[in-house]
Design a protein around this motif. Structure first.
Motif, PDB file in Angstrom:
ATOM      1  N   GLY A 182      22.345 -46.445 -10.184  1.00  0.00           N
ATOM      2  CA  GLY A 182      21.614 -45.760  -9.137  1.00  0.00           C
ATOM      3  C   GLY A 182      20.605 -44.769  -9.675  1.00  0.00           C
ATOM      4  N   VAL A 183      19.725 -44.351  -8.793  1.00  0.00           N
ATOM      5  CA  VAL A 183      18.736 -43.316  -9.082  1.00  0.00           C
ATOM      6  C   VAL A 183      18.897 -42.220  -8.025  1.00  0.00           C
ATOM      7  N   ALA A 184      18.264 -41.087  -8.254  1.00  0.00           N
ATOM      8  CA  ALA A 184      18.342 -39.999  -7.286  1.00  0.00           C
ATOM      9  C   ALA A 184      17.677 -40.436  -5.978  1.00  0.00           C
ATOM     10  N   PRO A 185      18.363 -40.290  -4.864  1.00  0.00           N
ATOM     11  CA  PRO A 185      17.786 -40.690  -3.579  1.00  0.00           C
ATOM     12  C   PRO A 185      16.737 -39.680  -3.124  1.00  0.00           C
ATOM     13  N   SER A 186      15.980 -40.059  -2.130  1.00  0.00           N
ATOM     14  CA  SER A 186      15.001 -39.123  -1.580  1.00  0.00           C
ATOM     15  C   SER A 186      15.735 -37.937  -0.959  1.00  0.00           C
ATOM     16  N   GLY A 187      15.078 -36.801  -0.904  1.00  0.00           N
ATOM     17  CA  GLY A 187      15.698 -35.593  -0.363  1.00  0.00           C
ATOM     18  C   GLY A 187      16.360 -34.791  -1.465  1.00  0.00           C
TER      19      GLY A 187
END
Length: 98
Positions: A27-32
């Protein structure tokens, strides 16, 4: 503990199973800016636990932050279609990203 270099993995004879190493968490950092859990997975990735995410696979994730902040882990020697029963054959290992 497990030798996944062959197509069959043996831990305790006579038990063996097909070897298909894969990453459970990608995974990657989600928006927000709010903290999130790896479960459930989302468009950013997370706890995917999908046996198709093995050697040679490609996964595309949206980048919402500089550097993406990629996180990987939860390697399995073998797994069925998801971790519904909470089990996978957990292993340690090395990952090469391209």
């Amino acid at each position: 503990f497990f030798d996944c270099s062959k197509s069959t993995t043996k831990r305790l004879a006579p038990i063996s199973f097909p070897s298909c190493p894969m990453l459970g968490v990608i995974g990657v950092a989600p928006s927000g800016d709010a903290p999130i859990s790896t479960m459930p997975a989302g468009t950013h990735g997370g706890n995917l636990d999908n046996k198709a995410n093995g050697i040679g696979s490609t996964i595309y994730l949206p980048i919402s932050h500089p550097g993406a902040l990629l996180s990987i882990g939860d390697m399995h020697a073998s797994q069925g279609d998801g971790e519904i029963s909470g089990t996978g054959v957990e292993i340690g290992g090395h990952v090469l990203l391209k």
